[in-house]
Design a protein around this motif. Structure first.
Motif, PDB file in Angstrom:
ATOM      1  N   ALA A 193       8.827  -2.333  -3.634  1.00  0.00           N
ATOM      2  CA  ALA A 193       9.007  -3.509  -2.765  1.00  0.00           C
ATOM      3  C   ALA A 193       9.555  -3.109  -1.396  1.00  0.00           C
ATOM      4  O   ALA A 193       9.132  -3.648  -0.366  1.00  0.00           O
ATOM      5  N   ARG A 194      10.475  -2.144  -1.370  1.00  0.00           N
ATOM      6  CA  ARG A 194      11.027  -1.686  -0.086  1.00  0.00           C
ATOM      7  C   ARG A 194       9.953  -0.991   0.742  1.00  0.00           C
ATOM      8  O   ARG A 194       9.862  -1.198   1.960  1.00  0.00           O
ATOM      9  N   ILE A 195       9.135  -0.183   0.099  1.00  0.00           N
ATOM     10  CA  ILE A 195       8.048   0.500   0.810  1.00  0.00           C
ATOM     11  C   ILE A 195       7.089  -0.522   1.407  1.00  0.00           C
ATOM     12  O   ILE A 195       6.677  -0.423   2.566  1.00  0.00           O
ATOM     13  N   ARG A 196       6.741  -1.533   0.621  1.00  0.00           N
ATOM     14  CA  ARG A 196       5.814  -2.564   1.094  1.00  0.00           C
ATOM     15  C   ARG A 196       6.372  -3.315   2.293  1.00  0.00           C
ATOM     16  O   ARG A 196       5.631  -3.644   3.235  1.00  0.00           O
ATOM     17  N   ARG A 197       7.666  -3.579   2.291  1.00  0.00           N
ATOM     18  CA  ARG A 197       8.269  -4.296   3.413  1.00  0.00           C
ATOM     19  C   ARG A 197       8.261  -3.462   4.690  1.00  0.00           C
ATOM     20  O   ARG A 197       8.183  -3.993   5.789  1.00  0.00           O
ATOM     21  N   LEU A 198       8.314  -2.144   4.541  1.00  0.00           N
ATOM     22  CA  LEU A 198       8.490  -1.269   5.698  1.00  0.00           C
ATOM     23  C   LEU A 198       7.190  -0.766   6.309  1.00  0.00           C
ATOM     24  O   LEU A 198       7.144  -0.428   7.489  1.00  0.00           O
ATOM     25  N   ILE A 199       6.131  -0.655   5.509  1.00  0.00           N
ATOM     26  CA  ILE A 199       4.863  -0.158   6.052  1.00  0.00           C
ATOM     27  C   ILE A 199       3.743  -1.152   5.769  1.00  0.00           C
ATOM     28  O   ILE A 199       3.781  -1.871   4.773  1.00  0.00           O
ATOM     29  N   ASP A 200       2.744  -1.148   6.651  1.00  0.00           N
ATOM     30  CA  ASP A 200       1.707  -2.179   6.583  1.00  0.00           C
ATOM     31  C   ASP A 200       0.322  -1.571   6.404  1.00  0.00           C
ATOM     32  O   ASP A 200      -0.625  -1.952   7.086  1.00  0.00           O
ATOM     33  N   ILE A 201       0.201  -0.610   5.503  1.00  0.00           N
ATOM     34  CA  ILE A 201      -1.101  -0.050   5.165  1.00  0.00           C
ATOM     35  C   ILE A 201      -1.278  -0.173   3.651  1.00  0.00           C
ATOM     36  O   ILE A 201      -0.299  -0.373   2.921  1.00  0.00           O
ATOM     37  N   PRO A 202      -2.519  -0.070   3.148  1.00  0.00           N
ATOM     38  CA  PRO A 202      -2.743  -0.174   1.707  1.00  0.00           C
ATOM     39  C   PRO A 202      -1.942   0.863   0.915  1.00  0.00           C
ATOM     40  O   PRO A 202      -1.833   2.023   1.323  1.00  0.00           O
ATOM     41  N   LEU A 203      -1.398   0.429  -0.213  1.00  0.00           N
ATOM     42  CA  LEU A 203      -0.660   1.315  -1.102  1.00  0.00           C
ATOM     43  C   LEU A 203      -1.501   1.656  -2.322  1.00  0.00           C
ATOM     44  O   LEU A 203      -2.275   0.824  -2.810  1.00  0.00           O
ATOM     45  N   VAL A 204      -1.325   2.887  -2.808  1.00  0.00           N
ATOM     46  CA  VAL A 204      -2.120   3.408  -3.915  1.00  0.00           C
ATOM     47  C   VAL A 204      -1.182   3.885  -5.007  1.00  0.00           C
ATOM     48  O   VAL A 204      -0.124   4.457  -4.725  1.00  0.00           O
ATOM     49  N   LEU A 205      -1.591   3.657  -6.261  1.00  0.00           N
ATOM     50  CA  LEU A 205      -0.805   4.155  -7.386  1.00  0.00           C
ATOM     51  C   LEU A 205      -1.689   5.055  -8.236  1.00  0.00           C
ATOM     52  O   LEU A 205      -2.702   4.608  -8.786  1.00  0.00           O
ATOM     53  N   HIS A 206      -1.311   6.336  -8.311  1.00  0.00           N
ATOM     54  CA  HIS A 206      -1.995   7.271  -9.190  1.00  0.00           C
ATOM     55  C   HIS A 206      -1.396   7.158 -10.593  1.00  0.00           C
ATOM     56  O   HIS A 206      -0.287   6.669 -10.765  1.00  0.00           O
ATOM     57  N   GLY A 207      -2.140   7.653 -11.585  1.00  0.00           N
ATOM     58  CA  GLY A 207      -1.610   7.642 -12.942  1.00  0.00           C
ATOM     59  C   GLY A 207      -1.664   6.278 -13.589  1.00  0.00           C
ATOM     60  O   GLY A 207      -0.722   5.864 -14.276  1.00  0.00           O
ATOM     61  N   ALA A 208      -2.779   5.548 -13.410  1.00  0.00           N
ATOM     62  CA  ALA A 208      -2.892   4.214 -14.005  1.00  0.00           C
ATOM     63  C   ALA A 208      -3.241   4.259 -15.480  1.00  0.00           C
ATOM     64  O   ALA A 208      -3.090   3.254 -16.182  1.00  0.00           O
ATOM     65  N   SER A 209      -3.718   5.406 -15.966  1.00  0.00           N
ATOM     66  CA  SER A 209      -4.041   5.522 -17.389  1.00  0.00           C
ATOM     67  C   SER A 209      -2.761   5.385 -18.211  1.00  0.00           C
ATOM     68  O   SER A 209      -1.818   6.144 -18.022  1.00  0.00           O
ATOM     69  N   GLY A 210      -2.725   4.406 -19.091  1.00  0.00           N
ATOM     70  CA  GLY A 210      -1.566   4.234 -19.954  1.00  0.00           C
ATOM     71  C   GLY A 210      -0.547   3.232 -19.466  1.00  0.00           C
ATOM     72  O   GLY A 210       0.403   2.917 -20.195  1.00  0.00           O
ATOM     73  N   LEU A 211      -0.709   2.715 -18.262  1.00  0.00           N
ATOM     74  CA  LEU A 211       0.227   1.698 -17.775  1.00  0.00           C
ATOM     75  C   LEU A 211      -0.077   0.347 -18.431  1.00  0.00           C
ATOM     76  O   LEU A 211      -1.239  -0.071 -18.475  1.00  0.00           O
TER      77      LEU A 211
END
Length: 300
Positions: A193-211
């Motif tokens: 949430a802090r990262i999202r508030r501070l930067i305005d570009i698309p965010l990516v999450l690696h390691g989605a297998s198993g989440l």
């Protein structure tokens, strides 16, 4: 149709869902991703890891690009986790419209220099760049990062990194891992949430297998608009081949390949539903996307 990765991510972000980026290695993987995306009317990304690029080279890239052009839904082609400038140049020359310049193994200052240089190179080719700060633990395609080497993304550092490098998307490390989760996953959503508030570009999450699904949903609500998936799709492929060969079900190679494609397609479809992209392919039918598809048809 061959889509712009930038358009896919921007549309997903605006409409609060995520794009699935699936690592592929061969024709079966490509067919599984495209078929699942078409069946469920979802955009998707064909993603090539450097190990797969080394194996398939320009033929693998060309196959992905051609499959994307022929698809009835938006598909983009992306180079994943590349630490090599020559591989990035090869990918851009071959026509990929997005790359991940991965300098996360380097000291922070060196990561910035490498990423800035690769971003300038990619932007000259009209491609966009994903980068990473922090260090994701786990094992994927022969690359192993020990837990002690892992480092979560610092939100304040992310601001400086994005401003200096001018990257277009940022892969964050918030407790996610490559490969299988040996313990129940614990993601630091406050950090995200802090990262999202501070930067305005698309965010990516690696390691989605198993989440679990709720973590996927929470991540999307906090700004993640691209998930990388490799392990579960690869496992579905290998498990299917093993079962078919050991059971002696048929002697025709294409029959066995078809069963493997179906197994991967089922796993991919499950992820598309979790990411919220099912039934949303039409949202990418922008004038820009249509003009890009037209240019692709004209040039080929």
């Amino acid at each position: 149709m061959l889509a712009s990765t930038q358009e896919l991510l921007q549309t997903a972000r605006q409409n609060i869902y995520a794009i699935g980026a699936f690592n592929i290695y061969n024709l079966e993987g490509v067919k599984a991703v495209v078929s699942a995306a078409e069946t469920h009317r979802s955009a998707a990304m064909l993603q090539i890891h450097p190990s797969a690029l080394k194996y398939g080279r320009s033929a693998l890239v060309a196959m992905c690009l051609e499959a994307a052009r022929a698809a009835t839904v938006p598909i983009s082609v992306h180079l994943d986790h590349s630490t090599n400038a020559n591989d990035i140049r090869q990918a851009l020359t071959a026509g990929m419209n997005s790359i991940m310049a991965d300098g996360s193994h380097l000291p922070y200052a060196e990561n910035m220099v490498f990423t800035r240089e690769m971003t300038r190179l990619a932007h000259k080719s009209g491609a966009i760049v994903e980068a990473e700060i922090g260090r994701i633990s786990g094992t994927e395609d022969g690359l192993t990062i020990a837990e002690k080497e892992a480092k979560m993304t610092d939100p304040a550092q992310a601001v400086e990194f994005v401003r200096t490098t001018q990257v277009d998307a940022l892969a964050v490390t918030i407790g996610n891992v490559h490969g299988e989760y040996k313990n129940p996953p614990r993601l630091d959503f406050d950090r995200l949430a802090r990262i999202r508030r501070l930067i305005d570009i698309p965010l990516v999450l690696h390691g989605a297998s198993g989440l679990p699904g709720w973590m996927i949903s929470r991540s999307i609500q906090l700004g993640v608009c691209k998930f990388n998936v490799n392990t579960e799709i690869r496992q579905a492929y290998m498990r299917s081949l093993k079962q078919e060969v050991c059971a002696g079900n048929g002697s025709d190679l294409l029959d066995i390949a078809g069963v493997a494609i179906a197994a991967m397609q089922e796993a991919i479809a499950e992820k598309l539903h979790l990411f919220g992209s099912v039934g949303k392919a039409h949202l990418h039918e922008t004038p820009y996307a249509r003009s890009l598809a037209g240019l692709e048809r004209f040039s080929h």
